[in-house]
Write a protein that holds these residues in place. Structure first.
Motif, PDB file in Angstrom:
ATOM      1  N   LEU A 117      33.704  41.267  38.443  1.00  0.00           N
ATOM      2  CA  LEU A 117      34.336  41.206  39.533  1.00  0.00           C
ATOM      3  C   LEU A 117      33.415  42.281  40.577  1.00  0.00           C
ATOM      4  O   LEU A 117      33.221  41.770  41.560  1.00  0.00           O
ATOM      5  CB  LEU A 117      35.655  41.363  39.600  1.00  0.00           C
ATOM      6  CG  LEU A 117      36.433  39.995  39.147  1.00  0.00           C
ATOM      7  CD1 LEU A 117      38.151  40.556  39.222  1.00  0.00           C
ATOM      8  CD2 LEU A 117      36.046  38.758  39.656  1.00  0.00           C
ATOM      9  N   TRP A 118      33.389  43.247  40.099  1.00  0.00           N
ATOM     10  CA  TRP A 118      32.705  44.411  40.972  1.00  0.00           C
ATOM     11  C   TRP A 118      31.097  43.885  41.210  1.00  0.00           C
ATOM     12  O   TRP A 118      30.614  44.084  42.546  1.00  0.00           O
ATOM     13  CB  TRP A 118      32.552  45.661  40.214  1.00  0.00           C
ATOM     14  CG  TRP A 118      31.699  46.740  40.963  1.00  0.00           C
ATOM     15  CD1 TRP A 118      30.505  47.261  40.509  1.00  0.00           C
ATOM     16  CD2 TRP A 118      31.972  47.205  42.436  1.00  0.00           C
ATOM     17  NE1 TRP A 118      29.973  48.131  41.594  1.00  0.00           N
ATOM     18  CE2 TRP A 118      31.001  48.248  42.797  1.00  0.00           C
ATOM     19  CE3 TRP A 118      33.099  47.099  43.411  1.00  0.00           C
ATOM     20  CZ2 TRP A 118      30.822  48.675  43.866  1.00  0.00           C
ATOM     21  CZ3 TRP A 118      33.186  47.825  44.390  1.00  0.00           C
ATOM     22  CH2 TRP A 118      31.882  48.653  44.620  1.00  0.00           C
ATOM     23  N   ARG A 135      38.133  47.205  39.234  1.00  0.00           N
ATOM     24  CA  ARG A 135      38.435  47.607  37.804  1.00  0.00           C
ATOM     25  C   ARG A 135      37.602  46.876  36.935  1.00  0.00           C
ATOM     26  O   ARG A 135      37.460  47.227  35.679  1.00  0.00           O
ATOM     27  CB  ARG A 135      40.208  47.416  37.685  1.00  0.00           C
ATOM     28  CG  ARG A 135      40.913  48.148  38.456  1.00  0.00           C
ATOM     29  CD  ARG A 135      41.069  49.701  38.071  1.00  0.00           C
ATOM     30  NE  ARG A 135      41.691  50.451  38.812  1.00  0.00           N
ATOM     31  CZ  ARG A 135      41.510  50.983  40.101  1.00  0.00           C
ATOM     32  NH1 ARG A 135      40.533  50.764  40.791  1.00  0.00           N
ATOM     33  NH2 ARG A 135      42.523  51.895  40.578  1.00  0.00           N
ATOM     34  N   SER A 136      37.235  45.791  37.289  1.00  0.00           N
ATOM     35  CA  SER A 136      36.618  44.664  36.535  1.00  0.00           C
ATOM     36  C   SER A 136      35.044  44.875  36.667  1.00  0.00           C
ATOM     37  O   SER A 136      34.422  44.683  37.878  1.00  0.00           O
ATOM     38  CB  SER A 136      36.885  43.399  36.617  1.00  0.00           C
ATOM     39  OG  SER A 136      36.010  42.307  35.748  1.00  0.00           O
ATOM     40  N   ALA A 181      41.681  44.551  41.543  1.00  0.00           N
ATOM     41  CA  ALA A 181      40.990  43.958  40.268  1.00  0.00           C
ATOM     42  C   ALA A 181      39.364  44.192  40.399  1.00  0.00           C
ATOM     43  O   ALA A 181      38.798  44.417  39.329  1.00  0.00           O
ATOM     44  CB  ALA A 181      41.668  42.572  39.740  1.00  0.00           C
ATOM     45  N   SER A 182      38.984  43.860  41.470  1.00  0.00           N
ATOM     46  CA  SER A 182      37.551  43.774  41.781  1.00  0.00           C
ATOM     47  C   SER A 182      36.886  45.123  41.565  1.00  0.00           C
ATOM     48  O   SER A 182      35.735  45.392  41.192  1.00  0.00           O
ATOM     49  CB  SER A 182      37.281  43.343  42.940  1.00  0.00           C
ATOM     50  OG  SER A 182      37.572  41.963  43.150  1.00  0.00           O
TER      51      SER A 182
END
Length: 297
Positions: A129-130, A125-126, A122-123
């Motif tokens: 979060l990235w 994709r977001s 998810a990190s």
């Protein structure tokens, strides 16, 4: 030794930890074992380096030490808080406490690894979060110690993804401590600069020959091999990649469109909260990677 290093290091240290805890030795033996593992990892990187240049400091040694110290301290506090969390969190009393300790650890590894892998996925994709996870991807060389180089907020998010299901199941403190130790050993192996040869074990364990590809700096080419422990999660996610014939160049790692990413510890803590206009073009994919079938998605 290149063929034996990864399994001997992993099974040796985790097996020793299991033996000591199973024999009733204090859990304090685990943080005492970790410096020995780090020392042996550094020695092996100098004896059998994957890239000799990655053994040279990039002005990052003190920073990585602070990252490791802070994040391991957070892990220790989390383990110490388990009895208090057990009073606050509902749990279902489903933990198999009657199993042998090794099987309990294996169950904890499988559950935690899935949660951590999904947060990691998810990190990438977001965008939010990235920004936190980019601290870890800013490394421009791989050596065992920088596996612990993470923004503490992202470290806590990954820990929450991996341990919340375990807490709800009622994991005992000693199993949680062994899990935290095993994760530290795995991070040393994942980011190792040892020229290890893992052969068919790549189908099970996400060691350095797989994880190095995750740190490629070329656009989204590194959106592969997210798993922490078990590489079969990436096959299920459709993100598995293995390039046995590609030798990474010393400048293949980092964030391609952020060559100016800050290097100092406190600057890295603040970076996710700054408004940054990216003015650098993405790093072009090398011809050798295009020939190996890697493309920017």
């Amino acid at each position: 030794m290149r063929h034996l290093y990864a399994p001997a290091f992993s099974f040796g240290f985790i097996g020793l930890a299991l033996y000591l805890v199973g024999a009733g030795v204090s859990l304090l033996c685990l943080p005492a074992l970790l410096p020995l593992a780090i020392l042996l990892a550094f020695l092996a990187e100098r004896l059998w380096p994957y890239r000799a240049g990655w053994n040279d400091g990039h002005g990052d040694g003190a920073r990585d030490f602070i990252h490791a110290l802070v994040n391991e301290a957070l892990n220790a506090l989390g383990i110490a808080a388990i009895p208090l969390l057990a009073l606050w969190l509902p749990h279902f009393g489903l933990w198999p406490s009657d199993w042998p300790l090794a099987l309990q650890l294996l169950a904890a590894l499988l559950i935690a690894d899935l949660g951590i892998t999904l947060v990691h996925y998810a990190s990438h994709r977001s965008a939010l979060l990235w920004r936190l996870h980019a601290v870890h991807h800013s490394v421009t060389r791989m050596y065992g110690f920088n596996g612990l180089m993470k923004h503490p907020l992202h470290q806590m998010l990954e820990a929450l993804g991996g341990t919340l299901p375990l807490l709800l199941l009622g994991i005992p403190v000693e199993v949680a401590a062994l899990l935290a130790f095993a994760i530290a050993i795995q991070l040393l192996l994942q980011h190792s600069n040892v020229d290890m040869r893992i052969g068919a074990l790549r189908h099970l364990f996400a060691w350095a020959p797989l994880h190095r590809l995750h740190h490629l700096k070329y656009g989204t080419a590194g959106d592969v091999n997210f798993a922490l422990f078990f590489s079969f999660w990436d096959r299920l996610l459709g993100t598995a990649l293995y390039l046995p014939d590609y030798v990474l160049a010393e400048d293949d790692l980092g964030i391609g469109d952020r060559p100016d990413y800050p290097l100092a510890y406190f600057d890295q803590l603040a970076e996710p909260f700054r408004r940054v206009e990216v003015v650098h073009p993405p790093a072009p994919l090398p011809v050798a990677l295009r020939r190996a079938g890697v493309g920017v998605r």
